[in-house]
Enzyme design. Structure first.
Site, PDB file in Angstrom:
ATOM      1  N   GLU A 271       9.374  -0.070   1.239  1.00  0.00           N
ATOM      2  CA  GLU A 271       9.124  -1.260   0.890  1.00  0.00           C
ATOM      3  C   GLU A 271      10.288  -2.148   0.399  1.00  0.00           C
ATOM      4  OE1 GLU A 271       6.385  -2.928   1.384  1.00  0.00           O
ATOM      5  OE2 GLU A 271       5.328  -0.930   1.955  1.00  0.00           O
ATOM      6  N   HIS A 274      11.967  -3.534   3.463  1.00  0.00           N
ATOM      7  CA  HIS A 274      11.248  -4.814   3.847  1.00  0.00           C
ATOM      8  C   HIS A 274      11.791  -6.098   3.276  1.00  0.00           C
ATOM      9  CE1 HIS A 274       8.293  -3.278   6.775  1.00  0.00           C
ATOM     10  NE2 HIS A 274       7.641  -2.699   5.868  1.00  0.00           N
ATOM     11  N   HIS A 377       7.275  -3.118  11.917  1.00  0.00           N
ATOM     12  CA  HIS A 377       7.544  -1.659  11.793  1.00  0.00           C
ATOM     13  C   HIS A 377       7.980  -1.199  13.416  1.00  0.00           C
ATOM     14  CE1 HIS A 377       4.764  -2.263   8.269  1.00  0.00           C
ATOM     15  NE2 HIS A 377       5.574  -1.545   7.757  1.00  0.00           N
TER      16      HIS A 377
END
Length: 700
Positions: A271, A274, A377
């Site tokens: 995360e 990201h 992704h």
């Protein structure tokens, strides 16, 4: 007589209990990433730190510095969960990316911009100006940005004139995020309750990225098995690099079980990446080595063009390109499929090297899963356990391919020593990386000179239907006991995901129901780690390196031993058997197991039941006959090639595996004999029949 009957009945009861006791097997939870890329109007751009011409001249040699600030919701977590986040998960995740990535040095403190009421802004002297006023609060995810982290409110009138800064007149809330310095809370100085209108706060100093952390049970948390999610919220003005982001932990899904810590840590690293750059909403802002945009900018706004449907800035085909495969093999024929591929220079080189395919155009992006997964992704079918795929299934690794993408943003340099080797598809060529899994499975059929076809090992894909009894296998690097996740689905799979023309013991026409259990992998069946559960309670996992996965002694029929120096080895075709002087147990769940091993004297030695068995050649079957706690364990373990297990260890000692086959020395292995005094061992089937006849006769 009745006493003897009672003994026999007790034995029958034991047999029945043993036969109905079952441990179910389930694959690892497929925890989908729910990264919702921020829409264009949710990100504040233009954070002014230094002019672009100065920043571009700097080398990318500053180790990334990440500053963490906790929202007070984090302190409301249960103590065990707070300790895990504060003392283990966040420090390790931050340390990992700080060591793995470098940036151009940030030449001053980061003062974040205030949120404007409308999307229309003016840029004057490198600073973003709102029209007439700024919002009273500026949020980053679920966290309110502290007043002392914000720049002054810069405004112009509706025509872009009378531009100026407004005095601070916003009351500071009592609950503000707290800076985390290492593992300790830095309380800092006392914060005044009302901001001084003349004070220009210093912002966040000595940092390159500010991460605001919360722990709120949001709607996104309630969508199912979401441990955490993160995104960026502000970008700097010179090169568009993200300089602030947020991460939210979902309290209900946080597990403090030691077995789950690697998964939680991997999720948080995922995360954070990201927020740092791996996001579909940032592709359009990537730059080349000289700091020049890879996507053309609009002259009126300085931003890339807008994709109104996705509400993000649209990238050029220098970043992501559509690639069409015209002959994509599926059940019953072929179809045309188009994929989104990252085509930046380092990524292209890394995927070509990884798969050993010089024709591969780039790295494929996920095309399923909706806004939270698609396009942001790697494709699960082609990069299965790469940590930046859209769902966590097993043993996630951050590979060189992901590190290459971070370099191709134009914002970072990666230290590839911190990347972990990706075994999936390694060296399998264009026939793996550019075709469907059906075509790969078909290619593993080779004619052996007759009308029959001989099957090669189709790993990493597989074609054994998961059923009862279970037949386990070993992962390609022998790190875990695995199962083929090929299952029957209730509905017919979409045509693009139908991979079988025929399957053993499956009626013609039913093949369209069969596919892998992981939808993001295009339903391609592959070998996957799993967990053993009893009455829905987790008993153990199947990774060899975890000592706690060793079965309890009363069910350790194959004498497995998990731990730091264990690997998976195949069993022979013979079902393992346990025999005592009163019972015989035949275990139907078999196929492979984890055992300690040694690499000594040019040979591989496998340790079973604390006895060392020497492998003299590949495919040699080690016949096991060992008595443990009154039970004779009988079975077989198959020797792999010595080089497959011991090559690296021997090389580190300037040794090597002995070549060729040697005849086995006589009486080489332990051969325990079960001696039963005055007790006759009766087969269970005969014994049950005899007892039923006895009971029937007693009832007459």
């Amino acid at each position: 007589m009745y006493q003897n009957i009672g003994l026999v009945l007790c034995f029958v009861v034991f047999l029945c209990i043993f036969s109905v006791f079952s441990v179910t097997v389930s694959e690892h939870h497929h925890v989908h990433c729910t990264h919702e890329h921020p829409k264009a109007d949710e990100v504040i751009r233009g954070v002014h730190i230094e002019p672009a011409h100065i920043v571009k001249k700097r080398s990318i040699d500053q180790p990334l510095r990440i500053s963490i600030f906790y929202d007070h919701s984090v302190y409301r977590l249960e103590p065990e969960k707070f300790d895990m986040i504060n003392n283990t998960i966040l420090p390790e995740a931050v340390k990992f990316w700080e060591q793995a990535l470098k940036v151009r040095k940030t030449g001053g403190p980061i003062k974040l911009n205030r949120k404007c009421p409308t999307r229309q802004v003016f840029v004057r002297d490198g600073r973003t100006h709102c029209i007439d006023q700024c919002n009273a609060e500026t949020m980053c995810g679920e966290v309110k940005v502290p007043e002392e982290h914000l720049n002054l409110c810069y405004v112009c009138n509706s025509t872009g004139h009378n531009c100026r800064s407004l005095p601070r007149n916003v009351r500071i809330e009592e609950e503000v995020p707290t800076e985390i310095d290492g593992n300790s809370i830095n309380e800092g100085t006392e914060v005044p309750q009302v901001a001084d209108p003349e004070v220009d706060y210093s912002g966040v100093e000595d940092t390159d990225f500010v991460l605001y952390v919360s722990a709120v049970e949001t709607e996104r948390c309630r969508r199912g098995q979401t441990v955490a999610y993160a995104s960026h919220c502000q970008q700097e003005s010179a090169l568009d690099r993200p300089v602030a982001g947020h991460a939210n932990f979902c309290p209900g899904e946080l597990s403090t079980n030691n077995r789950d810590l690697p998964s939680v840590l991997s999720t948080v690293k995922h995360e954070m990446l990201h927020a740092l750059g791996f996001s579909v909403s940032l592709f359009a802002f990537y730059r080349d080595e000289n700091g020049e945009p890879l996507t053309e900018r609009r002259p009126d706004t300085g931003n890339p063009p807008m994709d109104e449907e996705l509400q993000i800035h649209k990238w050029s085909d220098r970043v992501v390109k559509n690639i069409t495969r015209k002959n994509w093999m599926i059940r019953g024929g072929y179809m045309e499929r188009t994929f989104h591929m990252v085509v930046t220079p380092r990524v292209v080189q890394e995927v070509r090297d990884h798969f050993n395919c010089s024709e591969l155009e780039g790295a494929e992006l996920e095309d399923q899963g909706g806004d939270g997964t698609a396009l942001t992704h790697w494709e699960k079918r082609i990069f299965e356990n790469e940590a930046m795929t859209g769902t966590h299934t097993q043993n996630s690794v951050f590979s060189r391919i992901t590190f290459a993408l971070m370099e191709d943003t134009g914002w970072y340099r990666a230290n590839y020593e911190h990347a972990t080797p990706l075994d999936w598809g390694k060296g399998l060529g264009c026939k793996f990386s550019m075709v469907s899994c059906k075509q790969w499975l078909n290619s593993q059929s080779v004619t052996n000179g007759t009308t029959e076809k001989e099957r090669k090992n189709p790993a990493p894909f597989c074609e054994r239907i998961k059923g009862n009894p279970l037949r386990t296998e070993c992962s390609p690097r022998r790190n875990a006991v695995v199962l083929c996740n090929l299952v029957r689905h209730d509905t017919i799979l979409p045509r693009a995901y139908q991979h079988f023309d025929t399957l053993p013991n499956v009626a013609p026409g039913e093949e369209a129901h069969y596919g892998g259990s992981v939808s993001l992998a295009d339903y391609c069946p592959y070998l996957q780690e799993f967990t053993w559960r009893h009455k829905s309670v987790l008993v153990r996992g199947s990774r060899c390196s975890y000592e706690e996965n060793t079965p309890k002694s009363d069910v350790n029929f194959a004498l497995e031993n998990y731990g730091a120096h264990s690997k998976c080895f195949d069993h022979s075709d013979r079902v393992w058997e346990q025999k005592s002087c009163r019972q015989i147990r035949e275990w139907q769940h078999w196929g492979s197991g984890c055992y300690k091993y040694k690499c000594e004297s040019g040979r591989l030695h496998i340790v079973v039941g604390n006895y060392s068995y020497t492998c003299y050649h590949a495919s040699q079957v080690l016949q096991i006959r060992i008595i443990k706690k009154g039970w004779l364990h009988k079975g077989g373990v198959v020797c792999p090639p010595c080089r497959e297990v011991c090559k690296e260890e021997f090389a580190s000692r300037n040794e090597y595996c002995k070549g060729g086959e040697e005849p086995l020395p006589p009486n080489l292995y332990r051969n325990d004999i079960l001696t039963c005094s005055a007790v006759t061992l009766t087969s269970p089937a005969f014994l049950v029949t005899a007892i039923l006849n006895l009971i029937f006769s007693l009832q007459k």
